[in-house]
Motif scaffolding. Sequence first.
Motif, PDB file in Angstrom:
ATOM      1  N   ARG A 302       0.819  -1.205   0.000  1.00 54.85           N
ATOM      2  CA  ARG A 302       0.000   0.000   0.000  1.00 54.85           C
ATOM      3  C   ARG A 302       0.861   1.267   0.000  1.00 54.85           C
ATOM      4  NH1 ARG A 302      -0.439   3.728   4.213  1.00 54.85           N
ATOM      5  NH2 ARG A 302      -0.605   1.991   5.690  1.00 54.85           N
ATOM      6  N   LEU A 303       1.975   1.257   0.755  1.00 57.98           N
ATOM      7  CA  LEU A 303       2.847   2.427   0.810  1.00 57.98           C
ATOM      8  C   LEU A 303       3.497   2.710  -0.546  1.00 57.98           C
ATOM      9  CD1 LEU A 303       4.563   1.935   4.281  1.00 57.98           C
ATOM     10  CD2 LEU A 303       2.929   3.697   3.635  1.00 57.98           C
ATOM     11  N   ARG A 304       3.834   1.647  -1.279  1.00 64.28           N
ATOM     12  CA  ARG A 304       4.411   1.849  -2.613  1.00 64.28           C
ATOM     13  C   ARG A 304       3.411   2.562  -3.522  1.00 64.28           C
ATOM     14  NH1 ARG A 304       6.192  -3.595  -1.814  1.00 64.28           N
ATOM     15  NH2 ARG A 304       8.426  -3.666  -1.316  1.00 64.28           N
ATOM     16  N   TYR A 305       2.150   2.099  -3.474  1.00 63.68           N
ATOM     17  CA  TYR A 305       1.127   2.724  -4.305  1.00 63.68           C
ATOM     18  C   TYR A 305       0.818   4.151  -3.844  1.00 63.68           C
ATOM     19  CZ  TYR A 305       0.158  -1.648  -6.745  1.00 63.68           C
ATOM     20  OH  TYR A 305       0.258  -2.750  -7.518  1.00 63.68           O
ATOM     21  N   ASP A 306       0.824   4.358  -2.522  1.00 64.88           N
ATOM     22  CA  ASP A 306       0.588   5.711  -1.999  1.00 64.88           C
ATOM     23  C   ASP A 306       1.660   6.679  -2.503  1.00 64.88           C
ATOM     24  OD1 ASP A 306      -1.661   4.952  -0.700  1.00 64.88           O
ATOM     25  OD2 ASP A 306      -0.755   4.824   1.291  1.00 64.88           O
ATOM     26  N   LEU A 307       2.911   6.197  -2.550  1.00 65.42           N
ATOM     27  CA  LEU A 307       4.003   7.043  -3.022  1.00 65.42           C
ATOM     28  C   LEU A 307       3.829   7.379  -4.494  1.00 65.42           C
ATOM     29  CD1 LEU A 307       6.565   8.395  -2.010  1.00 65.42           C
ATOM     30  CD2 LEU A 307       7.859   6.400  -2.755  1.00 65.42           C
ATOM     31  N   LYS A 308       3.387   6.393  -5.287  1.00 64.60           N
ATOM     32  CA  LYS A 308       3.142   6.639  -6.709  1.00 64.60           C
ATOM     33  C   LYS A 308       2.005   7.647  -6.899  1.00 64.60           C
ATOM     34  CE  LYS A 308       4.649   2.000  -8.116  1.00 64.60           C
ATOM     35  NZ  LYS A 308       5.855   2.409  -8.855  1.00 64.60           N
ATOM     36  N   VAL A 309       0.953   7.519  -6.075  1.00 68.50           N
ATOM     37  CA  VAL A 309      -0.166   8.465  -6.150  1.00 68.50           C
ATOM     38  C   VAL A 309       0.318   9.871  -5.821  1.00 68.50           C
ATOM     39  CG1 VAL A 309      -2.356   9.131  -5.104  1.00 68.50           C
ATOM     40  CG2 VAL A 309      -1.932   6.736  -5.657  1.00 68.50           C
ATOM     41  N   ALA A 310       1.154   9.984  -4.785  1.00 71.14           N
ATOM     42  CA  ALA A 310       1.659  11.302  -4.383  1.00 71.14           C
ATOM     43  C   ALA A 310       2.502  11.924  -5.487  1.00 71.14           C
ATOM     44  CB  ALA A 310       2.486  11.175  -3.106  1.00 71.14           C
ATOM     45  N   MET A 311       3.307  11.102  -6.169  1.00 72.18           N
ATOM     46  CA  MET A 311       4.113  11.629  -7.277  1.00 72.18           C
ATOM     47  C   MET A 311       3.232  12.032  -8.447  1.00 72.18           C
ATOM     48  SD  MET A 311       7.667   9.485  -7.464  1.00 72.18           S
ATOM     49  CE  MET A 311       6.914   7.860  -7.570  1.00 72.18           C
ATOM     50  N   LYS A 312       2.182  11.253  -8.673  1.00 73.92           N
ATOM     51  CA  LYS A 312       1.284  11.562  -9.784  1.00 73.92           C
ATOM     52  C   LYS A 312       0.539  12.881  -9.544  1.00 73.92           C
ATOM     53  CE  LYS A 312      -2.524   9.627 -12.516  1.00 73.92           C
ATOM     54  NZ  LYS A 312      -3.442   8.483 -12.694  1.00 73.92           N
ATOM     55  N   THR A 313       0.075  13.088  -8.315  1.00 69.69           N
ATOM     56  CA  THR A 313      -0.672  14.311  -7.991  1.00 69.69           C
ATOM     57  C   THR A 313       0.236  15.503  -7.721  1.00 69.69           C
ATOM     58  OG1 THR A 313      -0.716  13.689  -5.631  1.00 69.69           O
ATOM     59  CG2 THR A 313      -2.562  12.961  -7.018  1.00 69.69           C
ATOM     60  N   ARG A 314       1.541  15.237  -7.427  1.00 70.91           N
ATOM     61  CA  ARG A 314       2.518  16.289  -7.120  1.00 70.91           C
ATOM     62  C   ARG A 314       2.064  17.140  -5.939  1.00 70.91           C
ATOM     63  NH1 ARG A 314       6.093  17.006 -11.472  1.00 70.91           N
ATOM     64  NH2 ARG A 314       6.595  19.110 -10.780  1.00 70.91           N
ATOM     65  N   ASP A 315       1.364  16.496  -5.001  1.00 75.40           N
ATOM     66  CA  ASP A 315       0.896  17.180  -3.801  1.00 75.40           C
ATOM     67  C   ASP A 315       2.020  17.183  -2.765  1.00 75.40           C
ATOM     68  OD1 ASP A 315      -0.372  17.127  -0.966  1.00 75.40           O
ATOM     69  OD2 ASP A 315      -1.965  17.883  -2.246  1.00 75.40           O
ATOM     70  N   THR A 316       2.418  18.380  -2.337  1.00 78.59           N
ATOM     71  CA  THR A 316       3.565  18.504  -1.430  1.00 78.59           C
ATOM     72  C   THR A 316       3.320  17.790  -0.107  1.00 78.59           C
ATOM     73  OG1 THR A 316       4.087  20.646  -2.413  1.00 78.59           O
ATOM     74  CG2 THR A 316       5.109  20.137  -0.307  1.00 78.59           C
ATOM     75  N   TYR A 317       2.136  18.007   0.458  1.00 82.55           N
ATOM     76  CA  TYR A 317       1.835  17.388   1.755  1.00 82.55           C
ATOM     77  C   TYR A 317       1.855  15.869   1.642  1.00 82.55           C
ATOM     78  CZ  TYR A 317      -0.800  15.847   5.844  1.00 82.55           C
ATOM     79  OH  TYR A 317      -1.191  15.187   6.978  1.00 82.55           O
ATOM     80  N   LYS A 318       1.208  15.338   0.591  1.00 81.75           N
ATOM     81  CA  LYS A 318       1.180  13.892   0.409  1.00 81.75           C
ATOM     82  C   LYS A 318       2.584  13.331   0.200  1.00 81.75           C
ATOM     83  CE  LYS A 318      -3.487  13.267  -1.500  1.00 81.75           C
ATOM     84  NZ  LYS A 318      -4.269  12.819  -2.680  1.00 81.75           N
ATOM     85  N   LEU A 319       3.387  14.053  -0.568  1.00 87.10           N
ATOM     86  CA  LEU A 319       4.755  13.592  -0.808  1.00 87.10           C
ATOM     87  C   LEU A 319       5.548  13.501   0.497  1.00 87.10           C
ATOM     88  CD1 LEU A 319       5.740  15.437  -4.101  1.00 87.10           C
ATOM     89  CD2 LEU A 319       5.813  12.979  -3.720  1.00 87.10           C
ATOM     90  N   LYS A 320       5.473  14.565   1.309  1.00 81.75           N
ATOM     91  CA  LYS A 320       6.210  14.559   2.574  1.00 81.75           C
ATOM     92  C   LYS A 320       5.732  13.430   3.482  1.00 81.75           C
ATOM     93  CE  LYS A 320       7.278  19.517   2.746  1.00 81.75           C
ATOM     94  NZ  LYS A 320       7.046  20.775   3.485  1.00 81.75           N
ATOM     95  N   TYR A 321       4.418  13.292   3.552  1.00 83.29           N
ATOM     96  CA  TYR A 321       3.862  12.286   4.450  1.00 83.29           C
ATOM     97  C   TYR A 321       4.231  10.873   3.998  1.00 83.29           C
ATOM     98  CZ  TYR A 321       0.439   9.598   7.134  1.00 83.29           C
ATOM     99  OH  TYR A 321      -0.145   8.693   7.964  1.00 83.29           O
ATOM    100  N   THR A 322       4.041  10.587   2.700  1.00 85.95           N
ATOM    101  CA  THR A 322       4.302   9.225   2.203  1.00 85.95           C
ATOM    102  C   THR A 322       5.789   8.893   2.221  1.00 85.95           C
ATOM    103  OG1 THR A 322       4.227  10.142  -0.032  1.00 85.95           O
ATOM    104  CG2 THR A 322       2.232   9.077   0.784  1.00 85.95           C
ATOM    105  N   ILE A 323       6.638   9.885   1.935  1.00 89.76           N
ATOM    106  CA  ILE A 323       8.088   9.642   1.995  1.00 89.76           C
ATOM    107  C   ILE A 323       8.504   9.296   3.411  1.00 89.76           C
ATOM    108  CG2 ILE A 323      10.335  10.784   1.862  1.00 89.76           C
ATOM    109  CD1 ILE A 323       9.287  12.287  -0.590  1.00 89.76           C
ATOM    110  N   ASN A 324       7.996  10.047   4.381  1.00 86.32           N
ATOM    111  CA  ASN A 324       8.327   9.784   5.781  1.00 86.32           C
ATOM    112  C   ASN A 324       7.827   8.396   6.202  1.00 86.32           C
ATOM    113  OD1 ASN A 324       9.239  10.663   8.487  1.00 86.32           O
ATOM    114  ND2 ASN A 324       7.056  10.543   8.975  1.00 86.32           N
TER     115      ASN A 324
END
Length: 535
Positions: A302-324
């Motif tokens: 699930r985390l792998r897919y969440d990271l891909k979603v965050a990259m696709k949307t280019r949402d800063t908050y999502k990127l920071k959260y999923t990377i962490n």
Amino acid sequence: MGELLTNRSDVLKAVFSQYDHHAKDELTPIQVQMLYGDLRMGSVSLPQVVAAMKYVCVTGSCVMSELYNLLQELDRRYFLLNDFRWEFSMLDRNQTDCISEDKARWMVQAVHGKYFSKRKWEYFVTHRPAPGSGVSFAEIEVMLCDIPNRMEVQDEQNEADKEREAKLRRQRLAEEEIEREKERLRKEREEQRRRKDEENKRLEGERIRKLNDDEDKHEVQLEEGIVIQNDIERRKEEERIREEEELRRLKELEEKQRLERERRQKEEEELYKDVEKLARDAKEEEKNAKNEEDQRRLRHKRLRYDLKVAMKTRDTYKLKYTINEFKTEKVEDKDMDLIKAEKLLKEISCRDDLKRAMTHRELEELSRAIETVKKHGFEVELSKELLEANQLLTRLRRLERIRHEILQLKQSTVAEIRSYQSPPQVVHTVMTSTFLLLGHKEKETKIWKTVQALVGKTGKEGLKRRCIECKPDKINVTDAKRAQTLLEKYELDEIRDVSAGAATFYVWSITMIEELMDIIARKEEAAAAKQTEET
């Protein structure tokens, strides 16, 4: 007009003879420097004089007919040096009287524009007494003032083209040499193979001859020779078949690998076609997991897919959260998504910082934001933003330079404006525009005595202080447009010939108007972009 030229000629002859101490009808660079030093306070350096004489004079000395043009060239350099010293001081933030070679190159390139010569700059850098050390203003002042020569730039371009052609020719010759070497090695291998076959045939022939020498065993020997020959032919055929089989096997393996790559690519495209749905499915699977091991495996998925979603949307908050979260759970980065996401986050952060600095329009903040983008290597990704930022940086530096010139205005220069009882129309118009931008009504400044009173104020109400503290975005747009209308019929040189002080306030007014118009244009672009997004 004839009388004017005669008078100028007489003056030039008198000045020339005054400094031509030895009556040689020519002036040396040192004599020219002394002459110009008496004309202009501070004069210019001897290298500047030599460079000006090289540009104007036919020989290394100045004759009478060249003096007027030489003085004009020295004036050009004198006034340019004042601007360049100010820009140099802006780059010299640590006040060491030196800047880095990179900053010096930037300054020279900004002045010369498209005629900037990389070859001359490289020659300058390599021939410095201490290459790599800080560059002083004296080292580059002549280079800054020299007029770029289009012919020299064209010659340099032609030379570069020749070098490029020579390089391509050398590369082509090297490739041909490699091909010749390959051909030589191929022929050498064929020759070795031929010699080996000949040696085998020779040995086989000798063996057959030895067998034939024994008459009592002639039949046996003959049969043995036939068998050996057949064995040789059979081994050659088997070797040929094996080579063909190996070649076929390699081709099949290569085809299988190609098909496998295509299959994997299609699977990945199909798998990530709807990554948001996959992320939701993975989250649902994680909730339904029955044991801890399955939960951990599905959580990583699930985390792998969440990271891909965050990259696709280019949402800063999502990127920071999923990377962490990705790092905390120590998820295996199979697809290198973590590296891509961190780079994307840094790119977005640099873009936001750059836009924020452009909005604040602060010189230091904008400079730091541009340096950050270059430091992290996002020049290509943020090329459009960098272009706008550099254009804004140039304008802000110009505004800062004008404010500095206002600050450096002598009180006597301001007093000269105030001393006019019936001022030239151009001076009155410039001061009217200046006070319009500072918030006064035009009707207040129609009477010159009112302008005199405003110019004569001191303290917080002083003209210089008000100009320095004035912010472009605080100026009334209607007043700015009216001031622009008043000033557009005049040129700077025309005003400078009448009053140096009025020329300074003219430049300040024009700069403030341009800044205000740029701010308005940017706000309109932002509003239009926001409306487009909402639509």
